[in-house]
Design a protein around this motif. Structure first.
Motif, PDB file in Angstrom:
ATOM      1  N   ILE A   1       0.813  -0.991   0.039  1.00  0.00           N
ATOM      2  CA  ILE A   1      -0.135  -0.004  -0.108  1.00  0.00           C
ATOM      3  C   ILE A   1       0.727   1.266  -0.041  1.00  0.00           C
ATOM      4  O   ILE A   1       0.678   2.139  -0.681  1.00  0.00           O
ATOM      5  N   LEU A   2       2.198   1.267   0.780  1.00  0.00           N
ATOM      6  CA  LEU A   2       2.912   2.424   0.695  1.00  0.00           C
ATOM      7  C   LEU A   2       3.691   2.556  -0.640  1.00  0.00           C
ATOM      8  O   LEU A   2       4.139   3.784  -0.773  1.00  0.00           O
ATOM      9  N   VAL A   3       3.847   1.486  -1.544  1.00  0.00           N
ATOM     10  CA  VAL A   3       4.773   1.764  -2.526  1.00  0.00           C
ATOM     11  C   VAL A   3       4.312   2.818  -3.440  1.00  0.00           C
ATOM     12  O   VAL A   3       5.240   3.620  -3.855  1.00  0.00           O
ATOM     13  N   PRO A   4       3.146   2.956  -3.972  1.00  0.00           N
ATOM     14  CA  PRO A   4       2.678   3.975  -4.835  1.00  0.00           C
ATOM     15  C   PRO A   4       3.041   5.528  -4.278  1.00  0.00           C
ATOM     16  O   PRO A   4       3.466   6.374  -4.870  1.00  0.00           O
ATOM     17  N   THR A   5       2.656   5.600  -3.082  1.00  0.00           N
ATOM     18  CA  THR A   5       2.846   6.920  -2.521  1.00  0.00           C
ATOM     19  C   THR A   5       4.470   7.154  -2.294  1.00  0.00           C
ATOM     20  O   THR A   5       4.960   8.405  -2.660  1.00  0.00           O
ATOM     21  N   LEU A   6       5.153   6.256  -1.866  1.00  0.00           N
ATOM     22  CA  LEU A   6       6.541   6.640  -1.806  1.00  0.00           C
ATOM     23  C   LEU A   6       7.055   6.837  -3.331  1.00  0.00           C
ATOM     24  O   LEU A   6       8.224   7.606  -3.721  1.00  0.00           O
ATOM     25  N   ALA A   7       6.936   6.219  -4.382  1.00  0.00           N
ATOM     26  CA  ALA A   7       7.219   6.229  -5.636  1.00  0.00           C
ATOM     27  C   ALA A   7       6.832   7.569  -6.107  1.00  0.00           C
ATOM     28  O   ALA A   7       7.695   8.380  -6.768  1.00  0.00           O
ATOM     29  N   VAL A   8       5.740   7.937  -5.909  1.00  0.00           N
ATOM     30  CA  VAL A   8       5.162   9.494  -6.320  1.00  0.00           C
ATOM     31  C   VAL A   8       6.185  10.624  -5.671  1.00  0.00           C
ATOM     32  O   VAL A   8       6.660  11.484  -6.338  1.00  0.00           O
ATOM     33  N   PHE A   9       6.242  10.368  -4.299  1.00  0.00           N
ATOM     34  CA  PHE A   9       7.226  11.337  -3.725  1.00  0.00           C
ATOM     35  C   PHE A   9       8.491  11.343  -4.125  1.00  0.00           C
ATOM     36  O   PHE A   9       9.113  12.448  -4.361  1.00  0.00           O
ATOM     37  N   LEU A  10       9.375   9.985  -4.372  1.00  0.00           N
ATOM     38  CA  LEU A  10      10.638   9.989  -4.729  1.00  0.00           C
ATOM     39  C   LEU A  10      10.787  10.700  -6.315  1.00  0.00           C
ATOM     40  O   LEU A  10      11.868  11.364  -6.590  1.00  0.00           O
ATOM     41  N   VAL A  11       9.821  10.441  -7.226  1.00  0.00           N
ATOM     42  CA  VAL A  11       9.739  10.805  -8.642  1.00  0.00           C
ATOM     43  C   VAL A  11       9.614  12.300  -8.664  1.00  0.00           C
ATOM     44  O   VAL A  11      10.562  13.209  -9.214  1.00  0.00           O
ATOM     45  N   PHE A  12       8.809  13.032  -7.748  1.00  0.00           N
ATOM     46  CA  PHE A  12       8.614  14.312  -7.683  1.00  0.00           C
ATOM     47  C   PHE A  12       8.975  15.190  -6.487  1.00  0.00           C
ATOM     48  O   PHE A  12       8.636  16.250  -6.489  1.00  0.00           O
ATOM     49  N   GLN A  13       9.941  14.659  -5.911  1.00  0.00           N
ATOM     50  CA  GLN A  13      10.491  15.331  -4.692  1.00  0.00           C
ATOM     51  C   GLN A  13      11.252  16.583  -5.144  1.00  0.00           C
ATOM     52  O   GLN A  13      11.143  17.624  -4.224  1.00  0.00           O
TER      53      GLN A  13
END
Length: 274
Positions: free
Chosen positions: A248-260
């Motif tokens: 469940i955490l993977v999508p949110t972490l991915a979005v934040f890392l890509v757009f940080q």
């Protein structure tokens, strides 16, 4: 300004400690998820035979394919509408400064102080009277309203920094208010808009309380909301529960890392203008 060596070392040590406090819980979840299903692991001991299949089992048991679709539909219903309304209201309050804008803006600021948990009971009855219980609209519509105060305050902070000369030049060239907003100010507001979109996505994707109170069908909830049903059914299977939480955490972490970088750039831009 000269920074002493001792202050530099202290700052770096504090940063390392903060990183450790942040990362260790995720490491613990990951290590626990690799233990055999049905066991009760303790500490951060690496399992002798990592069970990578726990992630596949958690994905299938929780029906996460349907949850991904449901969460995507809810995000598509909340984020674009909140961005449009928040940007238009922020432009009106921050740049146009129409009559009564101070009182209107104060109402949105007061909305930020409203405790989310304090309105869940009346919200339930209102959604029930509208016939929207157990539908995705029961999550989408309240979230748009709940996110609006922050969206307006966020975008107003950007538009108040825009120079008046820019609008005056556009007016001289014959631009209407809509053209001034859409062709001049919106392109310049892209850093603030993108960072706001990231925040709204993260908050919507991780929405838990509304999902479990207003929607009974786990397949119509957000992924975080469905974790409640998953925990109730598989709460004694700790490794499987940890695997589901990580998925469940993977999508949110991915979005934040890509757009940080874009997010941090918007924050730095606001601080330099302020």
């Amino acid at each position: 300004m000269i920074v002493k060596r001792g202050e530099t070392v202290t700052g770096r040590v504090l940063l390392v400690l903060l990183m450790a406090v942040t990362i260790i819980p995720f490491v613990s979840l990951f290590v626990t998820a690799l233990h055999p299903s049905g066991t009760y692991p303790s500490g951060l001991a690496w399992p002798e035979s990592p069970q990578w299949g726990n992630f596949v089992d958690a994905f299938q048991v929780a029906n996460m394919g349907a949850l991904l679709v449901s969460s995507g539909l809810i995000v598509l219903g909340v984020v674009p509408i909140s961005l449009v309304f928040g940007t238009m209201a922020g432009f009106a309050f921050g740049h146009l400064r129409m009559p009564g804008h101070r009182i209107g803006f104060l109402a949105f600021v007061l909305g930020l102080t409203l405790p989310f948990e304090g309105i869940i009971t009346p919200l339930y009855y209102q959604v029930r009277d509208l016939g929207l219980l157990n539908t995705r609209w029961a999550i989408i519509l309240p979230l748009i309203g709940l996110f609006m105060p922050f969206s307006v305050v966020w975008m107003r902070a950007h538009f108040t920094t825009m120079p008046e000369e820019l609008s005056e030049a556009a007016r001289i060239d014959g631009a209407s208010t809509w053209q001034l907003f859409w062709r001049v100010h919106v392109p310049l507001a892209m850093p603030a808009l993108s960072s706001l979109a990231i925040l709204l996505f993260l908050w919507t994707w991780n929405q838990f309380l509304l999902a479990i109170v207003l929607v009974d069908d786990p397949a119509k909830r957000t992924m975080a909301g469905a974790l409640g049903a998953f925990q109730g059914q598989w709460g004694t299977n700790i490794p499987l529960l940890c695997a589901g939480a990580l998925l469940i955490l993977v999508p949110t972490l991915a979005v934040f890392l890509v757009f940080q970088r874009r997010f941090v750039a918007a924050l730095l831009q606001g601080s330099s203008k302020g």
